[in-house]
Structures are given as structure tokens and as C-alpha cells.
Design a protein around this motif. Sequence first.
Motif, mmCIF file in Angstrom:
data_model
loop_
_atom_site.group_PDB
_atom_site.id
_atom_site.type_symbol
_atom_site.label_atom_id
_atom_site.label_comp_id
_atom_site.label_asym_id
_atom_site.label_seq_id
_atom_site.Cartn_x
_atom_site.Cartn_y
_atom_site.Cartn_z
ATOM 1 N N ALA A 42 0.811 -1.220 0.000
ATOM 2 C CA ALA A 42 0.000 0.000 0.000
ATOM 3 C C ALA A 42 0.842 1.268 0.000
ATOM 4 O O ALA A 42 0.300 2.361 -0.105
ATOM 5 C CB ALA A 42 -0.926 0.000 1.215
ATOM 6 N N ASP A 65 -10.249 2.875 4.341
ATOM 7 C CA ASP A 65 -11.134 4.037 4.196
ATOM 8 C C ASP A 65 -11.986 4.319 5.433
ATOM 9 O O ASP A 65 -13.045 4.924 5.329
ATOM 10 C CB ASP A 65 -12.055 3.889 2.972
ATOM 11 C CG ASP A 65 -11.282 3.735 1.683
ATOM 12 O OD1 ASP A 65 -10.176 4.302 1.590
ATOM 13 O OD2 ASP A 65 -11.760 3.059 0.756
ATOM 14 N N ARG A 104 -12.571 -3.238 1.999
ATOM 15 C CA ARG A 104 -12.037 -2.150 1.187
ATOM 16 C C ARG A 104 -10.586 -2.419 0.790
ATOM 17 O O ARG A 104 -10.185 -2.146 -0.339
ATOM 18 C CB ARG A 104 -12.131 -0.824 1.955
ATOM 19 C CG ARG A 104 -13.537 -0.370 2.267
ATOM 20 C CD ARG A 104 -14.328 -0.018 1.042
ATOM 21 N NE ARG A 104 -13.660 1.026 0.279
ATOM 22 C CZ ARG A 104 -13.969 1.367 -0.966
ATOM 23 N NH1 ARG A 104 -14.936 0.758 -1.596
ATOM 24 N NH2 ARG A 104 -13.314 2.317 -1.580
ATOM 25 N N LYS A 108 -8.832 -3.025 -3.038
ATOM 26 C CA LYS A 108 -7.622 -2.347 -3.523
ATOM 27 C C LYS A 108 -6.518 -3.341 -3.867
ATOM 28 O O LYS A 108 -5.579 -3.002 -4.591
ATOM 29 C CB LYS A 108 -7.138 -1.349 -2.475
ATOM 30 C CG LYS A 108 -8.115 -0.203 -2.280
ATOM 31 C CD LYS A 108 -7.695 0.721 -1.166
ATOM 32 C CE LYS A 108 -8.767 1.760 -0.914
ATOM 33 N NZ LYS A 108 -8.409 2.676 0.174
ATOM 34 N N GLN A 110 -7.257 -6.117 -5.485
ATOM 35 C CA GLN A 110 -7.837 -6.840 -6.608
ATOM 36 C C GLN A 110 -8.568 -8.115 -6.190
ATOM 37 O O GLN A 110 -8.569 -9.112 -6.910
ATOM 38 C CB GLN A 110 -6.760 -7.157 -7.654
ATOM 39 C CG GLN A 110 -6.034 -5.935 -8.124
ATOM 40 C CD GLN A 110 -4.673 -6.229 -8.705
ATOM 41 O OE1 GLN A 110 -4.319 -7.373 -8.913
ATOM 42 N NE2 GLN A 110 -3.912 -5.185 -8.959
ATOM 43 N N TRP A 137 -1.355 -3.040 -5.204
ATOM 44 C CA TRP A 137 -2.250 -2.051 -4.600
ATOM 45 C C TRP A 137 -2.785 -1.123 -5.678
ATOM 46 O O TRP A 137 -2.028 -0.547 -6.462
ATOM 47 C CB TRP A 137 -1.493 -1.266 -3.547
ATOM 48 C CG TRP A 137 -2.346 -0.360 -2.739
ATOM 49 C CD1 TRP A 137 -2.512 0.980 -2.902
ATOM 50 C CD2 TRP A 137 -3.146 -0.722 -1.605
ATOM 51 N NE1 TRP A 137 -3.365 1.479 -1.947
ATOM 52 C CE2 TRP A 137 -3.768 0.445 -1.136
ATOM 53 C CE3 TRP A 137 -3.398 -1.917 -0.946
ATOM 54 C CZ2 TRP A 137 -4.621 0.454 -0.046
ATOM 55 C CZ3 TRP A 137 -4.242 -1.909 0.145
ATOM 56 C CH2 TRP A 137 -4.846 -0.735 0.578
ATOM 57 N N ASN A 138 -4.095 -0.977 -5.728
ATOM 58 C CA ASN A 138 -4.736 -0.083 -6.683
ATOM 59 C C ASN A 138 -5.456 1.024 -5.907
ATOM 60 O O ASN A 138 -6.556 0.805 -5.404
ATOM 61 C CB ASN A 138 -5.728 -0.857 -7.554
ATOM 62 C CG ASN A 138 -6.424 0.046 -8.562
ATOM 63 O OD1 ASN A 138 -6.089 1.218 -8.709
ATOM 64 N ND2 ASN A 138 -7.404 -0.511 -9.249
ATOM 65 N N PRO A 139 -4.862 2.209 -5.794
ATOM 66 C CA PRO A 139 -5.504 3.283 -5.035
ATOM 67 C C PRO A 139 -6.678 3.928 -5.769
ATOM 68 O O PRO A 139 -7.369 4.767 -5.215
ATOM 69 C CB PRO A 139 -4.373 4.292 -4.834
ATOM 70 C CG PRO A 139 -3.486 4.084 -6.008
ATOM 71 C CD PRO A 139 -3.569 2.614 -6.335
ATOM 72 N N ASN A 140 -6.892 3.545 -7.033
ATOM 73 C CA ASN A 140 -7.931 4.186 -7.836
ATOM 74 C C ASN A 140 -9.290 3.507 -7.721
ATOM 75 O O ASN A 140 -10.163 3.740 -8.544
ATOM 76 C CB ASN A 140 -7.501 4.232 -9.304
ATOM 77 C CG ASN A 140 -6.241 5.052 -9.480
ATOM 78 O OD1 ASN A 140 -6.092 6.090 -8.846
ATOM 79 N ND2 ASN A 140 -5.330 4.583 -10.294
ATOM 80 N N ILE A 141 -9.473 2.661 -6.712
ATOM 81 C CA ILE A 141 -10.779 2.068 -6.465
ATOM 82 C C ILE A 141 -11.742 3.188 -6.071
ATOM 83 O O ILE A 141 -11.367 4.115 -5.348
ATOM 84 C CB ILE A 141 -10.675 1.021 -5.327
ATOM 85 C CG1 ILE A 141 -9.784 -0.146 -5.760
ATOM 86 C CG2 ILE A 141 -12.043 0.526 -4.889
ATOM 87 C CD1 ILE A 141 -10.309 -0.948 -6.916
ATOM 88 N N GLN A 164 -5.770 8.104 1.542
ATOM 89 C CA GLN A 164 -6.685 7.384 0.664
ATOM 90 C C GLN A 164 -7.610 8.396 -0.006
ATOM 91 O O GLN A 164 -7.994 9.403 0.599
ATOM 92 C CB GLN A 164 -7.492 6.370 1.469
ATOM 93 C CG GLN A 164 -6.630 5.354 2.206
ATOM 94 C CD GLN A 164 -5.678 4.618 1.290
ATOM 95 O OE1 GLN A 164 -6.088 3.948 0.367
ATOM 96 N NE2 GLN A 164 -4.377 4.763 1.535
#
Length: 202
Positions: A42, A65, A104, A108, A110, A137-141, A164
Motif C-alpha cells: 500500500a 477508508d 475495502r 484495492k 484486486q 495495490w490499486n488506489p484508484n478504487i 486514501q
Amino acid sequence: MDSYYDSGYLAVVFGIVIFSVIIGLAGYVLGSLFLMKIFDKAGVEGKWRAWVPVYNAMIFFKLGDLSPWLVLYGIAGAALLSWIGIGYAFSLALGVFSAIAAWRIGLKLQKDAVWVVLYVFLSIVWLGINAFDKSRWNPNIQPASWASNGFLGDRTVWNGVPVQPAAAAPQPGYGAPQGYAPPAQPGYAPPAQPGYAPPAGP
């Protein structure tokens, strides 16, 4: 004869206590190791953060979050109100919030939402899978609906812990029925969105 049975009973109790301490320490070390790997994915700076009790749960909530202060509220409420018999409600709420944070974080990393069931029943396995699989890690969720305001929302900024994304303010026309298009008007062009540049013509 009574002293023989008393000493046997004490030996059993002592053995159970020692076994429980060993299992607790092993679970703590394993959980902290897994959290360290997840925090690394992250972008959390400082591996030590995963090894500090309570603080590591606060970072887990923040990455999920949720306000990290919910951890302290839950622990304090459980401790202070257990003497009148309602402390369990705070412990239960803390468990629910922890599952929401895991859901959550899983998104993030996947993972489908159904993975949270594994967290609820075998959190150490969930942590291990997310720590060592190849997910990134995908912060664009899409941010959670509570992320920008309210009691659950996270507005805390800590050095070394990525902020976040907050839920965006609703745009005009949000919630319009699917498939609806406003009637075309001659000579009308929709207003340009901020930061958008239309492609150059031929």
C-alpha cells in the motif's frame, strides 16, 4: 492426597496458560509479518508500523477508508463499559468495522468482495494470502461513500501513510436514470470538464 490433586490441577492450568501465551505470541508475530507486507504493497513507509499493537490496526482501518480513531473508540468503549455488561457491543462494532476495512483493502488488492468472508472466519489466512500473492495495490478504487464525511470518514494525515482518496462530491445530474439522454439542442455543446482538453481536429 488433596495436595496431590491440587498440584496436578495447578500443573494443568499452568500448562494451558503457557500454551496460550505461545500461541498468542506466534499469532502476533505472524499477523504483524503479514501486515508488514500488506502495508508495503500500500506504500506505507516504515516496516515498524506493522509491529506496534493497536497502531497497526489503526493503519489497517485507514487503508480501508475508515477513521483510524474508531479502533481507539472501540477499545476504550469495550474496556470502560464492560463492567455494566455492554462492552461487548463495542467489541462487536470493532469486529464489524474491521471486516469493512478488510473488504475495502481487499478491493484495492484486486480481490472480490466475497473474500471478506475468509477474513471474518480466518483472518490470519486472509492476511497471509494478501501479503504474499502477486496482487498490487490499486488506489484508484472508487472511494467509499462514507470516506469524505461523517463519523466513519478518514480525515487523518500521518507522515509515511498514503492518504486514501475521498469520495468525490456528486456531479450535476448524478442519479439520472440509466439510458437517459437530454434532447439535442441545435448549436449546444456540453461544457468542458475541468482538466479535459478535447482532441485536436483533423
